[in-house]
Design an enzyme around this catalytic site. Structure first.
Site, mmCIF file in Angstrom:
data_model
loop_
_atom_site.group_PDB
_atom_site.id
_atom_site.type_symbol
_atom_site.label_atom_id
_atom_site.label_comp_id
_atom_site.label_asym_id
_atom_site.label_seq_id
_atom_site.Cartn_x
_atom_site.Cartn_y
_atom_site.Cartn_z
ATOM 1 N N TYR A 130 0.819 -1.213 0.000
ATOM 2 C CA TYR A 130 0.000 0.000 0.000
ATOM 3 C C TYR A 130 0.856 1.268 0.000
ATOM 4 C CZ TYR A 130 -3.791 -3.208 1.272
ATOM 5 O OH TYR A 130 -4.695 -4.246 1.284
ATOM 6 N N LYS B 39 4.145 -15.260 2.344
ATOM 7 C CA LYS B 39 4.029 -16.013 1.087
ATOM 8 C C LYS B 39 5.461 -16.297 0.636
ATOM 9 C CE LYS B 39 1.451 -17.631 -2.299
ATOM 10 N NZ LYS B 39 0.608 -18.828 -2.107
ATOM 11 N N ASP C 275 -2.309 -18.138 2.118
ATOM 12 C CA ASP C 275 -3.486 -18.826 1.564
ATOM 13 C C ASP C 275 -3.983 -19.899 2.537
ATOM 14 O OD1 ASP C 275 -1.000 -19.844 0.965
ATOM 15 O OD2 ASP C 275 -1.503 -20.575 -1.027
#
Ligand code: NAD
Length: 365
Positions: free
Chosen positions: A146, A195, A227
């Site tokens: 962001y 991740k 995930d």
């Protein structure tokens, strides 16, 4: 102890729920002999009305001078409020981003727990809800995707958009330290979510988190891919204590975690910097649909006040007392209208915002 506490009443239900938060802090002060000095700080739509902007320099300076700030929520109904006819940079929500930036609030704490009395609000299967859960998402708030460089350009006749996910080791280290510190005040378990099978930033994240963990031998650290974490949150939320993760993953997982509790009026939050200072607020918004009716649930704000006691003032016993008082009133059947449908075998009594605050205050000390 003596402490300076800022109060941002804000808009919509903000003033109604912050009044109850202050009531609880004052009760704690009286019972445990602490002196809390309160300062009102304007922010959001009410600041636009009074000063022409959502967050003034004076308001930021005033917030900086406090040990902690308890905030309601800001903003109005965009369809009818004149605040939303202003240019985007003058609207109420800009105040929130502005204060987070000015105070360098890089750590966002969002607990999500299921009270046995409100099990019916949980959208998960009964055998999962029966186990209950009490977890806390520690989200990095000022770095990552962001805040990275972004651009949209034309390349060989095609429009291409790029966002970048950047973390340096210091940014990871400081949020990891926060997560381990918080775990030490809870069940001493950190699940770091990344991740790392794909992203370099996640591989650095994992390495730095493992370094920080060496200073906390009592805390059990495990790693989980994001995930898988999204799945585990609905499959077995009871396995989590502190979930440590970067900005975008935390944005998504904290909303998922709040949804499995099923009751927005019950969810506190905190944003911390590298001092003891914190900004504490309910996870919900200003609820303009019920503002002024005296029916808003003040428990999220009251639990935010408990977090303030625990994390900014190190008053763990007092924070425990507030959380216990909340559990007691729920077990005794007191309900604001948003949670009135959840009975779990007790006879319920519907109460107003103010009455709920009184019931909780009476059970402290
Ligand atoms: P909201 O969270 O204000 O309301 C969603 C629903 O939840 C409404 O039906 C509301 O009545 C209910 N609700 C929320 N808090 C409650 C409480 N304590 N007790 C009982 N019911 C409660 O979300 P929204 O309607 O999307 O947003 C309204 C305004 O709040 C907007 O201006 C938005 O920008 C602002 N907002 C502010 C913050 C903040 O200050 N941190 C966060 C989110 C939204």
């Amino acid at each position: 102890m003596e402490a300076k506490i800022g109060l941002i009443y804000g808009d919509g239900i903000g003033p109604e729920i912050v009044r109850e938060g202050k009531k609880i802090l004052s009760r704690v002060g009286a019972v445990y002999s602490h002196e809390f000095q309160y300062t009102e700080i304007l922010m959001g739509g009410c600041s636009i009305d009074a000063c022409g902007e959502p967050l003034t320099k004076e308001a930021v300076e005033s917030a900086k001078a406090q040990d902690a700030v308890l905030m309601g929520s800001i903003g109005g109904d965009a369809a009818v409020s004149p605040w939303y006819k202003l240019p985007p940079e003058k609207r109420p929500e800009v105040g929130l981003l502005g204060i987070r930036k000015a105070l360098n609030l890089f750590a966002n704490l969002r607990p999500a727990s299921l009270y046995p009395e409100l099990k019916g609000a949980c959208p998960l299967r009964a055998d999962i809800a029966d186990k209950g859960f009490d977890l806390l998402i520690m989200r990095e708030l000022t770095g990552g995707l962001y805040f990275g460089e972004r651009k949209t350009e034309e390349r060989d006749g095609l429009i291409v958009a790029t966002d970048t996910l950047v973390y340096n080791e210091e940014e990871i280290q400081r949020i990891a330290i926060r997560a381990f510190d918080v775990a030490m005040k809870r069940r001493k378990k950190v699940t770091s979510v990344d991740k790392a099978n794909v992203l370099d930033s996640s591989r650095l994240w994992r390495k730095v988190v493992e370094e920080v963990a060496k200073d906390y031998p009592e805390v059990t650290l495990s790693h989980m891919l994001v995930d898988n974490c999204a799945m585990q949150l609905v499959k077995g939320p009871a396995q989590f204590d502190v979930v440590l993760t970067e900005n975008m993953f935390g944005d998504i997982l904290s909303d998922e975690a709040s949804q499995i509790t099923g009751s927005i009026g019950m969810l506190p939050s905190a944003s911390l910097n590298d001092t003891k200072f914190g900004l504490y607020e309910p996870s919900g918004g200003s609820a303009p649909d019920i503002a002024g009716k005296g029916i808003a649930n003040p428990i999220a704000t009251i639990l935010s006040a408990a977090m303030l006691l625990r994390y900014s003032l190190d008053l763990n016993q007092e924070a425990d007392a507030v959380e216990e008082a909340v559990k007691k009133v729920l077990a005794e059947g007191y309900r604001t209208v948003d949670i009135a449908a959840f009975k779990e075998g007790v006879e319920t009594k519907q109460v107003s915002t103010e009455e709920m605050g009184d019931c909780i205050a009476e059970r402290i000390g």
